[in-house]
Design an enzyme around this catalytic site. Structure first.
Site, PDB file in Angstrom:
ATOM      1  N   ASP A  41      54.671  20.997  76.853  1.00 24.29           N
ATOM      2  CA  ASP A  41      54.704  22.229  77.652  1.00 24.29           C
ATOM      3  C   ASP A  41      55.645  22.089  78.848  1.00 24.29           C
ATOM      4  O   ASP A  41      56.355  23.015  79.217  1.00 24.29           O
ATOM      5  CB  ASP A  41      53.305  22.582  78.163  1.00 24.29           C
ATOM      6  CG  ASP A  41      52.399  23.018  77.017  1.00 24.29           C
ATOM      7  OD1 ASP A  41      52.941  23.351  75.941  1.00 24.29           O
ATOM      8  OD2 ASP A  41      51.171  23.007  77.200  1.00 24.29           O
ATOM      9  N   SER A  86      62.216  35.843  39.427  1.00 22.27           N
ATOM     10  CA  SER A  86      60.813  35.475  39.247  1.00 22.27           C
ATOM     11  C   SER A  86      60.761  34.370  38.194  1.00 22.27           C
ATOM     12  O   SER A  86      61.792  33.958  37.669  1.00 22.27           O
ATOM     13  CB  SER A  86      59.990  36.684  38.843  1.00 22.27           C
ATOM     14  OG  SER A  86      60.535  37.257  37.691  1.00 22.27           O
ATOM     15  N   ILE A  87      59.578  33.883  37.891  1.00 24.42           N
ATOM     16  CA  ILE A  87      59.467  32.795  36.909  1.00 24.42           C
ATOM     17  C   ILE A  87      58.601  33.260  35.755  1.00 24.42           C
ATOM     18  O   ILE A  87      57.625  33.985  35.951  1.00 24.42           O
ATOM     19  CB  ILE A  87      58.803  31.524  37.477  1.00 24.42           C
ATOM     20  CG1 ILE A  87      59.159  31.314  38.945  1.00 24.42           C
ATOM     21  CG2 ILE A  87      59.203  30.313  36.674  1.00 24.42           C
ATOM     22  CD1 ILE A  87      58.560  30.027  39.489  1.00 24.42           C
ATOM     23  N   LYS A 125      52.605  25.557  42.740  1.00 21.52           N
ATOM     24  CA  LYS A 125      52.916  26.990  42.838  1.00 21.52           C
ATOM     25  C   LYS A 125      52.054  27.569  43.959  1.00 21.52           C
ATOM     26  O   LYS A 125      50.853  27.789  43.805  1.00 21.52           O
ATOM     27  CB  LYS A 125      52.648  27.716  41.523  1.00 21.52           C
ATOM     28  CG  LYS A 125      53.122  29.172  41.589  1.00 21.52           C
ATOM     29  CD  LYS A 125      53.179  29.828  40.230  1.00 21.52           C
ATOM     30  CE  LYS A 125      53.938  31.141  40.287  1.00 21.52           C
ATOM     31  NZ  LYS A 125      53.285  32.135  41.137  1.00 21.52           N
ATOM     32  N   LYS A 309      60.580  22.634  36.741  1.00 21.30           N
ATOM     33  CA  LYS A 309      61.985  23.039  36.770  1.00 21.30           C
ATOM     34  C   LYS A 309      62.817  21.920  36.152  1.00 21.30           C
ATOM     35  O   LYS A 309      62.561  20.742  36.437  1.00 21.30           O
ATOM     36  CB  LYS A 309      62.447  23.279  38.215  1.00 21.30           C
ATOM     37  CG  LYS A 309      61.681  24.406  38.901  1.00 21.30           C
ATOM     38  CD  LYS A 309      62.002  24.489  40.381  1.00 21.30           C
ATOM     39  CE  LYS A 309      61.136  25.581  41.023  1.00 21.30           C
ATOM     40  NZ  LYS A 309      61.242  25.595  42.486  1.00 21.30           N
TER      41      LYS A 309
HETATM   42  S1  IVH Z   1      60.885  28.931  42.273  1.00 20.24           S
HETATM   43  C1  IVH Z   1      63.921  30.675  39.922  1.00 20.24           C
HETATM   44  N1  IVH Z   1      58.941  27.388  43.075  1.00 20.24           N
HETATM   45  O1  IVH Z   1      56.364  32.249  42.516  1.00 20.24           O
HETATM   46  C2  IVH Z   1      62.580  30.445  40.385  1.00 20.24           C
HETATM   47  N2  IVH Z   1      58.578  29.729  43.091  1.00 20.24           N
HETATM   48  O2  IVH Z   1      57.494  34.296  40.239  1.00 20.24           O
HETATM   49  C3  IVH Z   1      62.338  31.047  41.701  1.00 20.24           C
HETATM   50  N3  IVH Z   1      56.380  30.382  43.946  1.00 20.24           N
HETATM   51  O3  IVH Z   1      57.671  34.887  44.122  1.00 20.24           O
HETATM   52  C4  IVH Z   1      61.086  30.654  42.308  1.00 20.24           C
HETATM   53  N4  IVH Z   1      55.643  28.355  44.370  1.00 20.24           N
HETATM   54  O4  IVH Z   1      57.042  33.094  45.676  1.00 20.24           O
HETATM   55  C5  IVH Z   1      59.337  28.658  42.857  1.00 20.24           C
HETATM   56  N5  IVH Z   1      57.323  25.879  43.794  1.00 20.24           N
HETATM   57  C6  IVH Z   1      57.724  27.138  43.573  1.00 20.24           C
HETATM   58  C7  IVH Z   1      56.889  28.246  43.852  1.00 20.24           C
HETATM   59  C8  IVH Z   1      57.357  29.538  43.592  1.00 20.24           C
HETATM   60  C9  IVH Z   1      55.358  29.648  44.428  1.00 20.24           C
HETATM   61  C10 IVH Z   1      56.346  31.869  43.838  1.00 20.24           C
HETATM   62  C11 IVH Z   1      57.510  32.541  44.489  1.00 20.24           C
HETATM   63  C12 IVH Z   1      57.919  33.652  43.556  1.00 20.24           C
HETATM   64  C13 IVH Z   1      57.042  33.475  42.382  1.00 20.24           C
HETATM   65  C14 IVH Z   1      57.910  33.416  41.158  1.00 20.24           C
END
Ligand code: IVH
Length: 691
Positions: A41, A86-87, A125, A309
């Site tokens: 602080d 998205s995934i 995730k 991945k």
């Molecule tokens: S990679 C190309 N890694 O999941 C991939 N996403 O549907 C792009 N998420 O909205 C995302 N943990 O918010 C990735 N370790 C992770 C993740 C993650 C959570 C969420 C992300 C996105 C959704 C994908």
């Protein structure tokens, strides 16, 4: 440690920023604070002062710029330079879940089935909200939500308040660098936030609400137009990817794998989940899935699965995308922590200490890895707030080690004749009156001596060393006696015989004999021990003694009116009412009679001479903050001493007790010529037999 500022203000500002940044990283990301908060602080204030004196030297990456900023009317739109994808989701929780993904990847890459395994990165995730952080010339310039993947909202002001997010990158970082990750809320921060929200609501604050789960709380906080509110919300962040990066090479870091990229982000100060690791082939992915599945409940935040991945960025490129999903990644889900189900009924359970808890009985539902058939509604206020009714469709949540909970009702699915829940005014187990005392959240059964739900507790309390004292009658034994239905109420204790006792587990003849002796001995007791042993709510040892010496005889205590009870020193309205209610329950009186019939006796005496309490007949008003007593404490003590406490000042008020920041009540007292005293005088009144 004090260091003399040296050089120009600009130098000192730069040095302070660097040092503060280092401490922030150690504190919020590494969880290893390096200096005490007070020291931090001090440095922070020095920087603030320097910046105030030199406004031209303020930059957006200064640690002072994390809080503040003006509320917005709306968020600006941000078009993502690189779309936020998205995934694809895999819901198969068996080994086929990872085999399918690995097989698809191998096929797309044209790899033979017998070739070496593909290397993946396995991540958690996170259950939060995806954001893109844009750094230009190594300074955070913009943060945006994912939105529809193409266009998101500019939430820079709010993101700045998250201390885990660096405002600045080291010099080796590329000129344009976008970092992607998840903003989330840790479960303890979520619970604390809801607790604060409930308090605000209880105080009548408009527009406040509690959040259904940490993800909604995180999303609600990031999409909060006032950054000052976002700053109070304790959000966290994990990095898991990147967006635009330019220039790609030339002196800067060259990434060949996703794992290297994450390590670099970590070295730049971004939080990267410690569980992140590389894994070869489907079998290792499955092992990761299972290991994390076992750990899921003990993590301090929610995850809804894991993500795999392809590690090599070259292979990622080769695999490319289908529509908006990369072929190189998949999300492998865990069983959901929230599910819909219907409410079959609402039961009221009675705890060992007589507390009544409403519990929703649910159509069985698989949630958070277990089948849930009921969920607590905690107490009357919670049940009302959520307005759960029989027949309702509800969202049930089970996350972490937390007990299952009904988070909300789907109002559109409510049956037209569904009745609002009301707490019973009688104990569902024994029929005694159930009462809720002022200032308390719970209803309690007042049939302590008779209620089957409270048997064990009542017996243990009666047998306690400082109560009637039955040596050797402990937890385990009471458990057995009650469970075997040998003892239902206290008098049954005195009907025990050797053969019954000896037939119990781990009970030899010698210990059975010892217990019978102890029971016999306990029959000769004293009135205070007996009164304390009854387990009347709010009647501790001291109050029991005071009651015994004031009334002399048990019958006099049992028949005393509330007014008469109030004459006892240390007995205030709450205690008086509790004693009265206890003896109004016919069953409680019956148990007392039976105990006497069993031969439990004590010496009785004459009632004490009536000594008026020091404050009898006096009315007080409390205003402002008192130096040591809280308002409730002051009220309790005045009442226990026979006085009354009123809410407003009138001609009938005898004293106004004023603390600091006393307002209109003090003015009114002066106007009406009512005596004003401070806490010290009040304490003196309380201590003296007469004022
Ligand atoms: S990679 C190309 N890694 O999941 C991939 N996403 O549907 C792009 N998420 O909205 C995302 N943990 O918010 C990735 N370790 C992770 C993740 C993650 C959570 C969420 C992300 C996105 C959704 C994908």
């Amino acid at each position: 440690m004090f260091r003399r500022p040296s050089g120009s203000p600009a130098d000192r500002i730069a040095a302070l920023r660097k040092e503060l940044q280092r401490h922030v990283h150690r504190y919020y990301v590494l969880d290893e604070p390096s200096i005490p908060d007070s020291e931090y602080d001090k440095l922070f204030r020095e920087l603030q002062a320097l910046e105030a004196a030199h406004p031209d030297l303020v930059t957006p990456d200064s640690p002072t710029q994390r809080v503040g900023g003006k509320p917005l009317d709306q968020f600006a739109s941000v078009r993502h330079k690189v779309p936020m994808l998205s995934i694809r989701t895999e819901t198969d929780t068996e080994a086929t879940g990872t085999k399918n993904f690995d097989a698809r990847v191998r096929k797309e890459l044209g790899l033979s089935e017998s070739g070496p395994p593909v290397e993946y990165v396995a991540e958690l995730k996170f259950d939060g909200l995806a954001v893109n952080l844009r750094y230009e010339d190594r300074v955070l310039v913009q943060a945006a939500t994912r939105g529809d993947g193409e266009v998101g909202e500019d939430v820079t002001q709010n993101i700045r308040t998250i201390r885990q997010i660096p405002l600045q990158l080291p010099k080796e970082a590329p000129a344009v660098m976008e970092v992607r990750g998840e903003v989330y809320m840790r479960r303890p921060d979520f619970e604390a936030l809801n607790e604060r929200q409930r308090e605000k609501m209880a105080q009548g604050a408009k527009g406040e609400k509690t959040f259904v789960n940490p993800r909604n709380a995180a999303a609600g906080s990031i999409r909060q137009l006032d950054p000052a509110i976002a700053a109070q919300r304790h959000l966290s962040f994990f990095a898991y990817g990147v967006g635009e990066i330019t220039p790609q090479a030339e002196g800067g870091p060259v990434f060949e794998t996703h794992f290297e990229l994450l390590q670099t982000l970590k070295s730049w100060g971004f939080p990267v989940a410690a569980q992140t690791r590389t894994a070869k082939g489907a079998a290792e992915l499955m092992a990761f899935y299972q290991a994390i599945g076992r750990k899921r409940d003990s993590l301090p935040y929610d995850i809804d699965g894991v993500v795999y991945k392809v590690n090599s960025l070259a292979l990622q490129k080769k695999l490319g995308f289908v529509t908006r999903e990369p072929r190189w990644a998949v999300a492998h889900k865990f069983p959901a922590q929230e599910q819909l189900t219907t409410v079959l009924g609402i039961d009221v359970q009675v705890g060992r200490t007589g507390k009544l808890t409403p519990v929703a009985r649910l159509a069985p539902v698989f949630v958070g890895g277990v089948t849930v058939t009921n969920a607590t509604l905690h107490n009357e206020d919670e049940a009302r707030r959520k307005d759960v009714r029989v027949g309702d469709t509800v969202i049930v949540r089970r996350a972490g080690d937390v007990i299952p909970e009904v988070v909300s009702v789907l109002p559109e699915k409510r049956l037209p004749d569904a009745l609002q829940f009301t707490m019973p005014r009688q104990c569902p187990v024994c029929g005694a009156a159930a009462v809720r005392e002022e200032g308390e959240a719970d209803y309690r059964c007042t049939g302590g001596l008779f209620c089957a739900a409270q048997r064990k507790e009542a017996i243990l309390h009666y047998a306690h060393r400082r109560a009637v004292e039955i040596e050797g009658l402990g937890d385990k034994l009471v458990e057995q006696l009650v469970d075997a239905s040998v003892v239902r109420t206290l008098p049954d204790l005195y009907k025990l015989d050797l053969s019954t006792l000896a037939s119990l587990d781990r009970m030899a003849e010698k210990s059975a004999n010892n217990l019978l002796e102890a029971l016999e001995k306990s029959k000769q007791t004293t009135l205070p021990r007996f009164v304390f042993g009854l387990g009347i709510r709010h009647v501790g040892e001291a109050t029991a003694k005071a009651l015994a010496s004031h009334f002399g005889k048990l019958d006099a205590i049992m028949d005393a009116t509330e007014e008469q009870l109030l004459e006892v020193s240390d007995v205030g309205p709450i205690v008086a009412k509790s004693i009265r209610t206890f003896f109004e329950q016919a069953h409680n009186r019956e148990v007392v009679e039976q105990l006497r019939a069993c031969g439990v006796t004590w010496e009785e005496g004459e009632p004490a001479k009536r000594v008026p309490k020091p404050l009898t007949g006096k009315t007080f008003v409390i205003t402002g903050t008192l130096p040591s007593l809280s308002r409730d404490e002051a009220k309790d003590r005045i009442e226990a001493a026979g006085g009354k406490v009123a809410g407003s000042v009138s001609r009938k008020t005898d004293y106004v007790v004023a603390g600091t920041e006393a307002g209109s009540k003090l003015a009114k007292a002066q106007e009406l010529d009512v005596k004003v005293i401070d806490e010290a005088v009040l304490l003196a009144f309380l201590a003296s037999p007469n004022d």
